[in-house]
Design an enzyme around this catalytic site. Structure first.
Site, PDB file in Angstrom:
ATOM      1  N   HIS A 117      15.214 -37.360  20.481  1.00 26.44           N
ATOM      2  CA  HIS A 117      14.684 -36.555  21.586  1.00 26.44           C
ATOM      3  C   HIS A 117      14.655 -37.314  22.902  1.00 26.44           C
ATOM      4  O   HIS A 117      14.363 -36.717  23.950  1.00 26.44           O
ATOM      5  CB  HIS A 117      13.275 -36.060  21.260  1.00 26.44           C
ATOM      6  CG  HIS A 117      13.189 -35.185  20.058  1.00 26.44           C
ATOM      7  ND1 HIS A 117      14.028 -34.113  19.859  1.00 26.44           N
ATOM      8  CD2 HIS A 117      12.366 -35.233  18.968  1.00 26.44           C
ATOM      9  CE1 HIS A 117      13.728 -33.529  18.702  1.00 26.44           C
ATOM     10  NE2 HIS A 117      12.735 -34.197  18.150  1.00 26.44           N
ATOM     11  N   ASP A 163      17.853 -34.007  10.788  1.00 26.37           N
ATOM     12  CA  ASP A 163      16.432 -33.833  11.073  1.00 26.37           C
ATOM     13  C   ASP A 163      16.197 -32.337  11.310  1.00 26.37           C
ATOM     14  O   ASP A 163      17.104 -31.624  11.763  1.00 26.37           O
ATOM     15  CB  ASP A 163      16.080 -34.630  12.322  1.00 26.37           C
ATOM     16  CG  ASP A 163      14.592 -34.689  12.606  1.00 26.37           C
ATOM     17  OD1 ASP A 163      13.979 -35.723  12.310  1.00 26.37           O
ATOM     18  OD2 ASP A 163      14.058 -33.696  13.144  1.00 26.37           O
ATOM     19  N   HIS A 165      14.532 -30.958  13.552  1.00 26.22           N
ATOM     20  CA  HIS A 165      14.469 -30.663  14.989  1.00 26.22           C
ATOM     21  C   HIS A 165      15.790 -31.031  15.641  1.00 26.22           C
ATOM     22  O   HIS A 165      16.386 -32.059  15.322  1.00 26.22           O
ATOM     23  CB  HIS A 165      13.335 -31.462  15.634  1.00 26.22           C
ATOM     24  CG  HIS A 165      12.011 -31.262  14.960  1.00 26.22           C
ATOM     25  ND1 HIS A 165      11.449 -32.206  14.137  1.00 26.22           N
ATOM     26  CD2 HIS A 165      11.168 -30.210  14.980  1.00 26.22           C
ATOM     27  CE1 HIS A 165      10.296 -31.763  13.677  1.00 26.22           C
ATOM     28  NE2 HIS A 165      10.102 -30.551  14.178  1.00 26.22           N
ATOM     29  N   ASP A 240      12.026 -34.046   7.128  1.00 23.25           N
ATOM     30  CA  ASP A 240      11.216 -32.911   7.559  1.00 23.25           C
ATOM     31  C   ASP A 240      11.765 -31.516   7.257  1.00 23.25           C
ATOM     32  O   ASP A 240      11.036 -30.534   7.468  1.00 23.25           O
ATOM     33  CB  ASP A 240      10.838 -33.030   9.040  1.00 23.25           C
ATOM     34  CG  ASP A 240      11.957 -33.501   9.931  1.00 23.25           C
ATOM     35  OD1 ASP A 240      13.115 -33.527   9.471  1.00 23.25           O
ATOM     36  OD2 ASP A 240      11.688 -33.837  11.099  1.00 23.25           O
TER      37      ASP A 240
END
Length: 313
Positions: A117, A163, A165, A240
């Site tokens: 990110h 991931d 995200h 996740d």
């Protein structure tokens, strides 16, 4: 197989903080106990020059000297401390070292990393520096320096980001770079809520379970092969997507996560592509679920590392 860690740099997070800082040391302990053939090594520090391959000088300096604004610290999700800055450097250094080891031995990993990110000029979502982007750029520079005389084409790098995200920072950094291909499978309705366009983005619905996920992954890997020919794979093996993750919203089982890992490692192995991997996210309601998923990734990686050693002279 080489594994790099920086869990001895522990951030002094406030009581009730949702980031599971303890998982890094717990994973290292389990690897030492259950996979003794994995060679655990302290991550080196990424230098200012290495970070500057991706990050703006002003942002690097703000992390180094602690002049981040309060708003910038809130966006990252961590308060600035000297330990925070050092841990961020070491997380990048771990991925750099894993890439070098993978290029030499076929497979290697970082017990942290996957900080996808982070943008060139700011951090976000528990990510300070973008270890994937820095490592990719540095490997390209090192391979060019080590090439034969004349024009050496840049090392082509495929980022396989699983991931839950989307890797928005990585996608933005490489948005105009044809030598890096960013593939991301992620929750459509999850953070970041404003996505960045990568080379191949696959958005998944809430509750997506094993069969649907693995079918989407198979199709994405086929598309990657048709569109890009990498010389190195960087794999973000987030835990996740697991059904028990607090921040995930997907519904993969442990068997589904293992099948996911095997598909990625086998895809790279069949093409004899060196692969470096990071742990990325994992926020299990029960931390034991996150650790189980991560330990399985390392078991699968060790099996493919052994295959590489059997074919090398």
């Amino acid at each position: 197989m080489h594994a790099y860690y920086a869990d001895h740099f522990v951030l002094p997070l406030p009581e009730g903080h949702r980031f599971p800082m303890a998982k890094y040391r717990l994973l290292r302990d389990r690897l030492a106990q259950q996979l003794p053939q994995v060679q655990l090594q302290v991550a080196p520090r990424a230098s200012d020059g290495e970070l500057a391959l991706v990050h703006t000088p002003g942002y690097v300096q703000a992390i180094v000297d602690g002049t981040l604004t309060a708003a910038a610290q809130r966006e990252i999700g961590f308060p600035w401390t000297e330990v925070m800055a050092e841990r961020a450097r070491r997380s990048v250094g771990a991925t750099i070292a894993a890439c070098r080891a993978a290029l030499a031995q076929g497979v290697a990993g970082s017990l942290a990393g996957g900080t996808h990110h982070a943008y060139a000029d700011r951090g976000s979502g528990f990510c300070v520096f973008n270890d994937i982007a820095v490592a990719a750029r540095l490997m390209q520079a090192e391979c060019q320096r080590g090439g034969s005389a004349g024009v050496v084409p840049p090392l082509r790098v495929a980022v396989i980001d699983l991931d839950v995200h989307q890797g928005n920072g990585t996608a933005h950094i490489f948005r105009s770079d044809a030598s890096v291909f960013t593939l991301s499978l992620h929750g459509a309705r999850n953070y970041p809520f404003r996505k960045e366009a990568g080379d191949l983005d696959v958005e998944l619905p809430d509750g997506c379970a094993d069969d649907e996920y693995l079918q989407a992954l198979d199709q994405a890997l086929d598309a990657l092969e048709q569109r890009f020919a990498p010389g190195l794979v960087l794999y973000l093996a987030g835990a996740d997507p697991h059904v028990g993750d607090r921040l995930g919203r997907l519904a993969l089982s442990h068997d589904g996560l293992e099948a996911r890992d095997r598909r990625v490692f086998d895809w790279a192995w069949q093409r004899r592509l060196p692969l470096a991997f990071t742990m990325a996210g994992g926020y299990g309601r029960d931390l034991a679920d996150t650790l189980q998923a991560q330990l399985t990734t390392w078991r699968v990686a060790q099996q493919y590392h052994a295959r590489w050693q059997n074919v090398r002279p």
